[in-house]
Design a protein around this motif. Sequence first.
Motif, PDB file in Angstrom:
ATOM      1  N   SER A 137       0.850  -1.176   0.000  1.00  0.00           N
ATOM      2  CA  SER A 137       0.000   0.000   0.000  1.00  0.00           C
ATOM      3  C   SER A 137       0.882   1.220   0.000  1.00  0.00           C
ATOM      4  N   GLY A 411     -10.393   7.749  -6.587  1.00  0.00           N
ATOM      5  CA  GLY A 411     -10.329   8.104  -5.179  1.00  0.00           C
ATOM      6  C   GLY A 411     -10.568   9.586  -4.979  1.00  0.00           C
ATOM      7  N   ASP A 452     -11.349   0.560   1.579  1.00  0.00           N
ATOM      8  CA  ASP A 452     -10.983   1.970   1.482  1.00  0.00           C
ATOM      9  C   ASP A 452     -11.257   2.668   2.813  1.00  0.00           C
ATOM     10  N   SER A 456      -6.576   7.036   3.268  1.00  0.00           N
ATOM     11  CA  SER A 456      -5.986   6.625   1.993  1.00  0.00           C
ATOM     12  C   SER A 456      -6.592   7.394   0.832  1.00  0.00           C
ATOM     13  N   ASN A 458      -9.501   7.208  -0.039  1.00  0.00           N
ATOM     14  CA  ASN A 458     -10.398   6.245  -0.682  1.00  0.00           C
ATOM     15  C   ASN A 458      -9.856   5.753  -2.028  1.00  0.00           C
ATOM     16  N   GLU A 460      -7.288   3.271  -1.986  1.00  0.00           N
ATOM     17  CA  GLU A 460      -6.494   2.086  -1.662  1.00  0.00           C
ATOM     18  C   GLU A 460      -6.656   0.959  -2.668  1.00  0.00           C
ATOM     19  N   ARG A 461      -7.814   0.801  -3.233  1.00  0.00           N
ATOM     20  CA  ARG A 461      -8.077  -0.327  -4.138  1.00  0.00           C
ATOM     21  C   ARG A 461      -7.710  -0.035  -5.587  1.00  0.00           C
TER      22      ARG A 461
END
Length: 467
Positions: A137, A411, A452, A456, A458, A460-461
């Motif tokens: 990450s 994100g 998420d 992060s 949102n 992260e993915r």
Amino acid sequence: MKSIVLASALAAGILVGTANSRPLINQRALVTEVVFVTETIENVVVYVDKKGAPYLTTTEAKTTSAHSVVVSTTSVTAQPTTVPSPAPQVASSPAAPVQPVASASSAMPSFEFAPSVSVNKNKAPAVASAPPYVAPSPSVHKAKPTTTTPPPSPTEKPASSPPAPAPQQFSSSPAPAPEQPGPPPPSATSDVPAKKADDSGVLPMGITYDPFKGSAQTSDCKSEAEFASDFEKMKDYKAVRLYGQGCNQIPWAVKAAVKQNQKLMAGVYMSNKGGGEDLGQVIRAWKSAIDRYGSGNWNIVALFSVENERVNDHDMTASDVVDAIKRARDQLRAAGYNGPVGAVETVPATVENPSICDASDVAMVNCHAFFDSDVIAENAGKFVRSEIDRVKQACNNKRVVVTESGWPHQGDPNGKAFPNPENQRLALESIRAEFSNDMFLHNAFDATWKSDFSASFNAERYWGIIQ
């Protein structure tokens, strides 16, 4: 004939006398033994007349002894040593037994580990419940303070994911050695990294990879067929980074990488908070996979890291990491791997903990421009380059490998850093313009199994590069 006997006896007497009085000045490397020699000679007297013709010879048996000692020393200059004469031995007694002589200590010097230094406070605190396995990450690499929301720490693996091995316990005692005969050679001791042919070389452009799929609620492991398919899609990247052994990824990755002619960066997910992997177990898994699919050739492994951002996340101390690096190097050398060994940290954690740099064969850092709110996508490469220059300076110009760098395509914005497909393209283009090697782009595919959260942004993915 009697003259010859007399001459031999005199010569023997001279040799014995020389052995008892000559200073020993030649320094030897090892203490070997003390040998006592007892011998019986004849003391011969020859009587001659006025013309020199012998007319009477008498002999007398006499027992003498001599000994020689081989001595080692650790001093630079050999000191003269006079060998003392031992007590005479009885002629009929057997030779004295060999006596051992204590040698100078051959133990390696102890090491002082640098104390743990506080790391970048702009990094978000670690997730409260430690994961059994944490995939890559992004993390902050901002050197100056900012007022933006701290960046994320690795997210936890969903509860439905396959169980990880028991956590590694750290201590000063060595970890179990890999299952293979013979200890590592003396030149490969943990305190002095061995000279390696690829230590000063470079890696082609690489990419990071994790073995999970599904969603945060239905997370699962990829199959062997999916591994093969993914590595086919990643074949343009000639180096692939793994983070641990979860989901049986080591043998499947070795098998796929051999087929695609790719290098692998190996890793162990260590943790003091629980859920970490066992160092010795992971090394044995690598050896088994390489023996089975790589014909026993460790050249497929380009780098080996014992942890990923654990110091930055206040999970491990710098001393923990230094100890793990040394233990890993010893076990890997014994298993047949002679490549670089080290640890992956953020730029701030690396700069603030030079002991990690000193212990590592190469410096390995994750560096993401997205977590600096002042950097736009087009300048991502220049930002990463400036951060790597900081690392090189802190690590005495040691080789630096960027083990993660990328940009999310979805994100929430972080100041001037906007996550969208176009900015991801621009950021990756900028990074490639600055780095043609020793760079792992993050990540091969979206990590849909992650969760998420606001820290992060949102995103992260959504770091996947290959769609």
